[in-house]
Design a protein around this motif. Structure first.
Motif, mmCIF file in Angstrom:
data_model
loop_
_atom_site.group_PDB
_atom_site.id
_atom_site.type_symbol
_atom_site.label_atom_id
_atom_site.label_comp_id
_atom_site.label_asym_id
_atom_site.label_seq_id
_atom_site.Cartn_x
_atom_site.Cartn_y
_atom_site.Cartn_z
ATOM 1 N N GLN A 1 0.814 -1.206 0.000
ATOM 2 C CA GLN A 1 0.000 0.000 0.000
ATOM 3 C C GLN A 1 0.857 1.268 0.000
ATOM 4 O O GLN A 1 0.531 2.241 -0.686
ATOM 5 C CB GLN A 1 -0.948 -0.007 1.201
ATOM 6 N N LEU A 2 1.941 1.256 0.756
ATOM 7 C CA LEU A 2 2.835 2.417 0.732
ATOM 8 C C LEU A 2 3.516 2.552 -0.629
ATOM 9 O O LEU A 2 3.743 3.673 -1.108
ATOM 10 C CB LEU A 2 3.882 2.294 1.838
ATOM 11 N N LEU A 3 3.826 1.421 -1.259
ATOM 12 C CA LEU A 3 4.366 1.466 -2.616
ATOM 13 C C LEU A 3 3.351 2.061 -3.572
ATOM 14 O O LEU A 3 3.687 2.820 -4.488
ATOM 15 C CB LEU A 3 4.763 0.054 -3.059
ATOM 16 N N GLY A 4 2.071 1.735 -3.350
ATOM 17 C CA GLY A 4 1.017 2.294 -4.186
ATOM 18 C C GLY A 4 0.945 3.809 -4.091
ATOM 19 O O GLY A 4 0.657 4.475 -5.088
ATOM 20 N N VAL A 5 1.192 4.352 -2.908
ATOM 21 C CA VAL A 5 1.182 5.811 -2.748
ATOM 22 C C VAL A 5 2.199 6.461 -3.679
ATOM 23 O O VAL A 5 1.955 7.527 -4.256
ATOM 24 C CB VAL A 5 1.469 6.184 -1.278
ATOM 25 N N LEU A 6 3.339 5.794 -3.851
ATOM 26 C CA LEU A 6 4.381 6.335 -4.731
ATOM 27 C C LEU A 6 4.072 6.104 -6.212
ATOM 28 O O LEU A 6 4.444 6.918 -7.058
ATOM 29 C CB LEU A 6 5.733 5.693 -4.393
ATOM 30 N N LEU A 7 3.366 5.012 -6.518
ATOM 31 C CA LEU A 7 3.144 4.645 -7.920
ATOM 32 C C LEU A 7 1.856 5.202 -8.503
ATOM 33 O O LEU A 7 1.756 5.367 -9.719
ATOM 34 C CB LEU A 7 3.139 3.123 -8.064
ATOM 35 N N TYR A 8 0.860 5.487 -7.660
ATOM 36 C CA TYR A 8 -0.428 5.949 -8.175
ATOM 37 C C TYR A 8 -0.322 7.182 -9.068
ATOM 38 O O TYR A 8 -1.009 7.261 -10.100
ATOM 39 C CB TYR A 8 -1.404 6.217 -7.028
#
Length: 228
Positions: free
Chosen positions: A24-31
């Motif tokens: 989920q934290l990776l998603g914050v960077l990739l979104y």
């Protein structure tokens, strides 16, 4: 080499909350990289399915019932794929509604998991972080549904008359849940303000009940060690 890989795999299986939090934290960077192109939106959908699978894994390790999570996750996954395939916003709204329900249920499952024990473990600390992100995602999906059903629910300093993007809604959710504030995104419809107030309450109660309990148990254990 084989034994090292086996130990790493065993350790990874013991901490599903850590994997969920990491993704989920990776998603914050990739979104932000996924929103502007058709290919990026396809990756966004695949990424969402990965998060759903990890959420099911977490629920399966908690005291909650897996079938409830499956009843939310499977139709959400199907509706998300159909919405992407046919570019159908209505299907996407119902997918977001089910995903919001799943994330709320998963967050509740993790809270029950943390409250059932009287000793703080490393997985419970990861669960505390994952619960926060799950609540943030759950409310962001709820905001997305709200602005589809009630156009103009949220305004911002930039392009005030346009619907807010997913990243903007997620940013709003993190801001509200953490108690930082609303920043440049403001709920103006009554329904949107009601959701924001519920998230403010959830953020305060999460800190008061869950985080304070983990801190108390950690302090108690440290005190017992000093006495020994």
């Amino acid at each position: 080499m084989g034994m090292t890989w086996l130990r790493w795999l065993v350790t990874a299986r013991r901490h599903p909350s850590a994997w969920l939090l990491l993704v989920q934290l990776l998603g914050v960077l990739l979104y932000p990289l996924m929103e502007d192109t058709a290919g990026g939106r396809a990756v966004f959908g695949a990424f969402g399915i990965l998060v759903l699978a990890l959420a099911l894994w977490v629920v399966n390790r908690s005291p909650s019932r897996l079938w409830i999570a499956l009843a939310l996750a499977m139709p959400a996954m199907v509706l998300s794929l159909l919405a992407a395939a046919f570019d159908n916003a209505a299907l996407g709204v119902f997918a977001h509604l089910l995903e919001s329900g799943l994330y709320f249920y998963t967050a509740g499952s993790l809270i029950a998991y943390m409250l059932q024990d009287h000793q703080v473990t490393s997985d419970e600390l990861f669960a505390a972080g994952a619960t926060f992100t799950l609540l943030a995602w759950a409310f962001a999906f709820a905001f997305s549904v709200c602005q589809q059903w009630y156009p103009g629910s949220f305004i911002a300093a930039v392009a005030a008359d346009q619907p807010r993007t997913w990243m903007e809604l997620l940013f709003l959710s993190f801001s509200v849940l953490s108690g930082v504030g609303l920043s440049d995104i403001v709920p103006v419809q009554a329904e949107a303000r009601a959701l924001v107030m519920l998230e403010q309450f959830a953020g305060v109660m999460y800190i008061a009940l869950v985080v304070s309990r983990l801190i108390g148990l950690t302090t108690l254990r440290m005190g017992m060690r000093r006495d020994d």
